[in-house]
Design a protein around this motif. Sequence first.
Motif, PDB file in Angstrom:
ATOM      1  N   ALA A  66      -8.821   0.536  -3.271  1.00  0.00           N
ATOM      2  CA  ALA A  66      -8.248   1.814  -2.842  1.00  0.00           C
ATOM      3  C   ALA A  66      -8.767   2.164  -1.448  1.00  0.00           C
ATOM      4  O   ALA A  66      -9.952   2.014  -1.157  1.00  0.00           O
ATOM      5  CB  ALA A  66      -8.609   2.908  -3.834  1.00  0.00           C
ATOM      6  N   GLY A  67      -7.874   2.600  -0.585  1.00  0.00           N
ATOM      7  CA  GLY A  67      -8.277   2.981   0.762  1.00  0.00           C
ATOM      8  C   GLY A  67      -8.499   1.815   1.707  1.00  0.00           C
ATOM      9  O   GLY A  67      -9.073   1.990   2.782  1.00  0.00           O
ATOM     10  N   TRP A  72       0.873  -1.180   0.000  1.00  0.00           N
ATOM     11  CA  TRP A  72       0.000   0.000   0.000  1.00  0.00           C
ATOM     12  C   TRP A  72       0.909   1.229   0.000  1.00  0.00           C
ATOM     13  O   TRP A  72       1.496   1.563   1.046  1.00  0.00           O
ATOM     14  CB  TRP A  72      -0.886   0.033   1.235  1.00  0.00           C
ATOM     15  N   SER A 104       0.169   4.344  -0.083  1.00  0.00           N
ATOM     16  CA  SER A 104      -0.395   5.359   0.797  1.00  0.00           C
ATOM     17  C   SER A 104      -1.797   4.922   1.168  1.00  0.00           C
ATOM     18  O   SER A 104      -2.312   3.927   0.657  1.00  0.00           O
ATOM     19  CB  SER A 104      -0.421   6.734   0.115  1.00  0.00           C
ATOM     20  N   ALA A 105      -2.429   5.672   2.051  1.00  0.00           N
ATOM     21  CA  ALA A 105      -3.724   5.264   2.579  1.00  0.00           C
ATOM     22  C   ALA A 105      -4.837   5.295   1.532  1.00  0.00           C
ATOM     23  O   ALA A 105      -5.808   4.549   1.642  1.00  0.00           O
ATOM     24  CB  ALA A 105      -4.107   6.163   3.761  1.00  0.00           C
ATOM     25  N   ASP A 106      -4.708   6.147   0.510  1.00  0.00           N
ATOM     26  CA  ASP A 106      -5.809   6.317  -0.429  1.00  0.00           C
ATOM     27  C   ASP A 106      -5.561   5.687  -1.792  1.00  0.00           C
ATOM     28  O   ASP A 106      -6.462   5.660  -2.635  1.00  0.00           O
ATOM     29  CB  ASP A 106      -6.130   7.801  -0.612  1.00  0.00           C
ATOM     30  N   ARG A 107      -4.368   5.153  -2.030  1.00  0.00           N
ATOM     31  CA  ARG A 107      -4.054   4.575  -3.342  1.00  0.00           C
ATOM     32  C   ARG A 107      -4.336   3.074  -3.367  1.00  0.00           C
ATOM     33  O   ARG A 107      -4.359   2.412  -2.336  1.00  0.00           O
ATOM     34  CB  ARG A 107      -2.590   4.838  -3.688  1.00  0.00           C
TER      35      ARG A 107
END
Length: 260
Positions: free
Chosen positions: A133-134, A103, A105-108
Amino acid sequence: MRVVRRGVGVGMLVCASAVLAETPVDLHYTVSLGPVDLADFRAALVDIDGLQSVQVQFATRGVASWWSDAEGSLEVMALPNAMRTLSGFGQWGDYSSQVDVLWPSADRQPQVELIRSRPSKYALTPVPEDSTAGTVDPFAPVFALSRQLGLGQACDGLFRVFDGIRRYDVRVTDRQQQAIQDDPPFFSGMSRVCDVSIERIGGFSERRGLFRFGEEEISRRVYFSEIDGRWWPVRFELTSPLGDAVARLRTAFGAVAQSD
């Protein structure tokens, strides 16, 4: 993907080495179906200064080994910048699989690499392209609930989970406090009881048969207790048409064993 994952993983391990040396909580569970022990698994957990780490090993035992010798491992690591990695390996008889998830990042959307020793025998339900995503790894809810209970908050929440193959939502509902009374070497003491329900999004077997059930036929419950100043799961219960399965925390001399 493997080159990227290894580069990130090495950097994360270097950053985490000092933390991991501070003796993570080492939880050892025995899984039983009725009076029969089926498997053992150990989980070494760390949650310090925004870094979270889980290292799990499992293996079947007893009667379960008659049906299928299974063993595996799972490692999850998360950094304060919301980057997470998951690496899992499983061996079932002559079949094995390895999954790596990153992951960024948190939103990708996470990046996935899956290797199987042979194709799966059964088709899986599709994972919607935009549903990952997320998401979080399967152990993120444990850390989130542990932190909530430590702050005096309820044991509840909705978590969008992805493990590289299966995509599902986990909803946790606070129930009440309850005393666990069990014989040694298993944990006894006060706990917070939380009901767990799952909504399957994709990545689950389409096979139907004796050992395949819908979520409406399954109930789950997890018990948290305070250990060394933090709340950790001490008991899992699952009820299905096959019977009642339970994972119980083993203790040593009345306290949770610590890793070396």
